[in-house]
Design a protein around this motif. Structure first.
Motif, mmCIF file in Angstrom:
data_model
loop_
_atom_site.group_PDB
_atom_site.id
_atom_site.type_symbol
_atom_site.label_atom_id
_atom_site.label_comp_id
_atom_site.label_asym_id
_atom_site.label_seq_id
_atom_site.Cartn_x
_atom_site.Cartn_y
_atom_site.Cartn_z
ATOM 1 N N GLN A 53 0.828 -1.231 0.000
ATOM 2 C CA GLN A 53 0.000 0.000 0.000
ATOM 3 C C GLN A 53 0.855 1.272 0.000
ATOM 4 N N ARG A 54 1.821 1.328 -0.929
ATOM 5 C CA ARG A 54 2.795 2.425 -0.898
ATOM 6 C C ARG A 54 2.178 3.811 -1.089
ATOM 7 N N GLU A 55 1.248 3.939 -2.065
ATOM 8 C CA GLU A 55 0.648 5.268 -2.295
ATOM 9 C C GLU A 55 -0.142 5.728 -1.078
ATOM 10 N N LEU A 56 -0.876 4.794 -0.506
ATOM 11 C CA LEU A 56 -1.683 5.131 0.664
ATOM 12 C C LEU A 56 -0.801 5.549 1.845
ATOM 13 N N LYS A 57 0.267 4.790 2.075
ATOM 14 C CA LYS A 57 1.172 5.150 3.185
ATOM 15 C C LYS A 57 1.835 6.505 2.944
ATOM 16 N N ALA A 58 2.124 6.809 1.674
ATOM 17 C CA ALA A 58 2.732 8.115 1.368
ATOM 18 C C ALA A 58 1.772 9.253 1.722
ATOM 19 N N MET A 59 0.474 9.013 1.645
ATOM 20 C CA MET A 59 -0.492 10.041 2.054
ATOM 21 C C MET A 59 -0.658 10.096 3.573
ATOM 22 N N SER A 205 -11.747 4.121 11.563
ATOM 23 C CA SER A 205 -13.136 3.782 11.907
ATOM 24 C C SER A 205 -13.850 4.838 12.750
ATOM 25 N N LYS A 206 -13.143 5.756 13.366
ATOM 26 C CA LYS A 206 -13.790 6.669 14.310
ATOM 27 C C LYS A 206 -13.837 8.081 13.721
ATOM 28 N N ALA A 207 -12.853 8.935 14.016
ATOM 29 C CA ALA A 207 -12.921 10.320 13.544
ATOM 30 C C ALA A 207 -13.003 10.399 12.015
ATOM 31 N N TRP A 208 -12.354 9.469 11.313
ATOM 32 C CA TRP A 208 -12.310 9.540 9.859
ATOM 33 C C TRP A 208 -13.603 9.052 9.213
ATOM 34 N N GLY A 209 -14.503 8.489 10.009
ATOM 35 C CA GLY A 209 -15.822 8.122 9.485
ATOM 36 C C GLY A 209 -15.805 6.997 8.464
ATOM 37 N N CYS A 210 -14.846 6.080 8.574
ATOM 38 C CA CYS A 210 -14.692 5.024 7.561
ATOM 39 C C CYS A 210 -14.680 3.626 8.172
ATOM 40 N N GLN A 242 -8.243 0.735 -0.391
ATOM 41 C CA GLN A 242 -7.113 1.650 -0.643
ATOM 42 C C GLN A 242 -7.602 2.898 -1.388
ATOM 43 N N GLN A 243 -8.473 2.688 -2.389
ATOM 44 C CA GLN A 243 -8.986 3.836 -3.158
ATOM 45 C C GLN A 243 -9.804 4.771 -2.281
ATOM 46 N N HIS A 244 -10.714 4.202 -1.500
ATOM 47 C CA HIS A 244 -11.569 5.075 -0.690
ATOM 48 C C HIS A 244 -10.769 5.795 0.390
ATOM 49 N N ALA A 245 -9.789 5.087 0.980
ATOM 50 C CA ALA A 245 -8.972 5.714 2.018
ATOM 51 C C ALA A 245 -8.206 6.914 1.452
ATOM 52 N N LYS A 246 -7.683 6.760 0.228
ATOM 53 C CA LYS A 246 -6.961 7.883 -0.389
ATOM 54 C C LYS A 246 -7.876 9.082 -0.581
ATOM 55 N N GLU A 247 -9.098 8.805 -1.022
ATOM 56 C CA GLU A 247 -10.075 9.880 -1.195
ATOM 57 C C GLU A 247 -10.340 10.588 0.138
ATOM 58 N N GLU A 253 -9.762 18.349 5.966
ATOM 59 C CA GLU A 253 -10.560 19.435 6.534
ATOM 60 C C GLU A 253 -11.941 18.948 6.946
ATOM 61 N N GLN A 254 -12.470 17.985 6.158
ATOM 62 C CA GLN A 254 -13.779 17.414 6.499
ATOM 63 C C GLN A 254 -13.737 16.763 7.883
ATOM 64 N N VAL A 255 -12.660 16.014 8.133
ATOM 65 C CA VAL A 255 -12.539 15.329 9.421
ATOM 66 C C VAL A 255 -12.443 16.346 10.549
ATOM 67 N N GLU A 256 -11.666 17.419 10.312
ATOM 68 C CA GLU A 256 -11.538 18.445 11.349
ATOM 69 C C GLU A 256 -12.892 19.083 11.659
ATOM 70 N N LYS A 257 -13.687 19.281 10.605
ATOM 71 C CA LYS A 257 -15.041 19.835 10.817
ATOM 72 C C LYS A 257 -15.891 18.879 11.648
ATOM 73 N N TRP A 258 -15.880 17.599 11.264
ATOM 74 C CA TRP A 258 -16.668 16.611 12.019
ATOM 75 C C TRP A 258 -16.252 16.596 13.485
ATOM 76 N N VAL A 259 -14.930 16.567 13.707
ATOM 77 C CA VAL A 259 -14.444 16.501 15.090
ATOM 78 C C VAL A 259 -14.902 17.741 15.861
ATOM 79 N N GLY A 260 -14.841 18.910 15.230
ATOM 80 C CA GLY A 260 -15.287 20.143 15.871
ATOM 81 C C GLY A 260 -16.753 20.052 16.307
#
Ligand SMILES: *Cc1c(COP(=O)(O)O)cnc(C)c1O
Length: 345
Positions: A53-59, A205-210, A242-247, A253-260
């Motif tokens: 999962q190299r691309e994903l880890k790079a993100m 699974s938690k803050a990231w909503g996935c 892997q595709q959805h996680a990259k997205e 910023e979306q996650v920061e909004k949700w957490v707020g």
């Protein structure tokens, strides 16, 4: 800390891992793939995904501030939890020490792997003392499990006590930071360089909503991560995940909004719970849930189920007598819960 060779099970230390087609080929630009017995049609689902999962880890690396070679990705954190046992704990011989109460999977995986699990009770404020955990260890203790913020209690464990464990314990210390996005306490995943025996767990699974895509993370020294990589299933993270996680990672910023929003809701939910006739106490929390001591947890749980509202009844868990664990939901969900509870006397 003992050497990794002393801590890792001998069969795992010696293991020569399965070498997949996608492992052997890497590097050169290629455009003809006749190496993996795949079907040439039905792109992109016909191809095996990247086993590392190299691309994903790079993100993930810059977002989590952990070098890519110190990241393991699993089918949920649950895969990483199970791997800790399979890598370090010899069944019927080694043991692990954990705080109690805590996340149930540490014990389930110990039982599945036939490894002795030694729970050490938190104090009445749900805090740990390093000395008490160390006293439960013996020469066969390979791992200490810490969850911070802890599930189901919600609070952070004291940083100094975790530091003392990392410095004094000769084996592996796992710090599960599944809920750290909801907390302001500094995280241990940024201190891997300081502690070679540290493994930190995170999850999408938690803050990231996935929760549905099943993506968990372990952060540790590159030596520990390379052992995890040789024990895991070759293609443990599928292409869709892997595709959805990259997205998702592309929209931090979306996650920061949700957490707020969730933190604001947490504050108002706790205030409202304290006013309820059926709530005796709300415990301090650094997570996206809180533990509440009720007058009659089981009765209230059943009443809510009747109304189609599900919370977690934790009243049979040690130190959690008559406690419900309430996840912070949307404004509307939270209002429905409060509406249902306010009519109770
Ligand atoms: C929810 C939770 C996880 C997440 O597990 P996944 O398998 O990644 O969904 C991990 N640790 C704790 C303490 C949790 O509460």
């Amino acid at each position: 800390m003992k050497s990794l060779q002393q801590l890792v099970r001998p069969n795992i230390w010696k293991l020569s891992p399965y070498s997949s087609a996608r492992d052997e080929y890497s590097g050169h630009e290629a455009h003809v793939f006749l190496d993996a017995n795949e079907n040439p049609y039905n792109s992109p689902y016909n191809r095996y995904p990247d086993p590392l999962q190299r691309e994903l880890k790079a993100m993930i690396a810059p977002i989590k501030q952990v070098p890519a070679e110190c990241i393991f990705l699993g089918n949920g954190s649950d895969e990483a939890i199970d791997l800790v046992y399979r890598v370090f704990c010899e069944p019927t011989h080694d043991n692990v020490v954990a705080i109690e109460p805590t996340y149930g999977m540490y014990k389930v995986c110990a039982d599945i792997n036939n490894v002795e699990y030694r729970p050490v009770l938190l104090d009445e404020h749900f805090m740990i003392k390093a000395n008490k955990l160390l006293a439960a260890c013996d020469k066969n203790t390979k791992v200490i499990w810490i969850c911070s913020p802890n599930n189901p209690t919600g609070n952070n464990m004291p940083v100094e006590e975790i530091e003392q464990l990392l410095r004094s314990f000769q084996g592996i210390v796992v710090v599960d930071e599944a809920y750290s996005d909801f907390s302001t306490v500094p995280v241990f995943r940024k201190r891997l360089g300081e502690f070679p025996n540290l493994i930190v767990l995170n999850t999408m699974s938690k803050a990231w909503g996935c929760a549905a895509i099943r993506l968990g993370m372990a952060f540790a020294s590159k030596e520990i991560i390379s052992i995890f990589n040789k024990v895991k299933y070759p293609y443990n993270i599928n292409l869709l995940t892997q595709q959805h996680a990259k997205e998702a990672l592309g929209d931090k910023e979306q996650v920061e909004k949700w957490v707020g929003i969730l933190l604001q809701e947490r504050r108002s939910m706790i205030d409202s719970f304290k006013e309820l006739a059926v709530c005796e106490k709300v415990y301090p929390t650094d997570a996206n849930f809180f533990l509440a001591k009720m007058t009659d947890a089981k009765g209230i749980y059943n009443y809510l189920v009747e109304k189609g509202i599900i919370v977690r009844n934790r009243s049979r868990i040690k130190l959690c007598d008559n406690c419900l664990r309430i996840t912070i939901g949307s404004k509307d969900e939270n209002a429905q819960l409060l509406g249902a509870l306010r009519v109770l006397k």
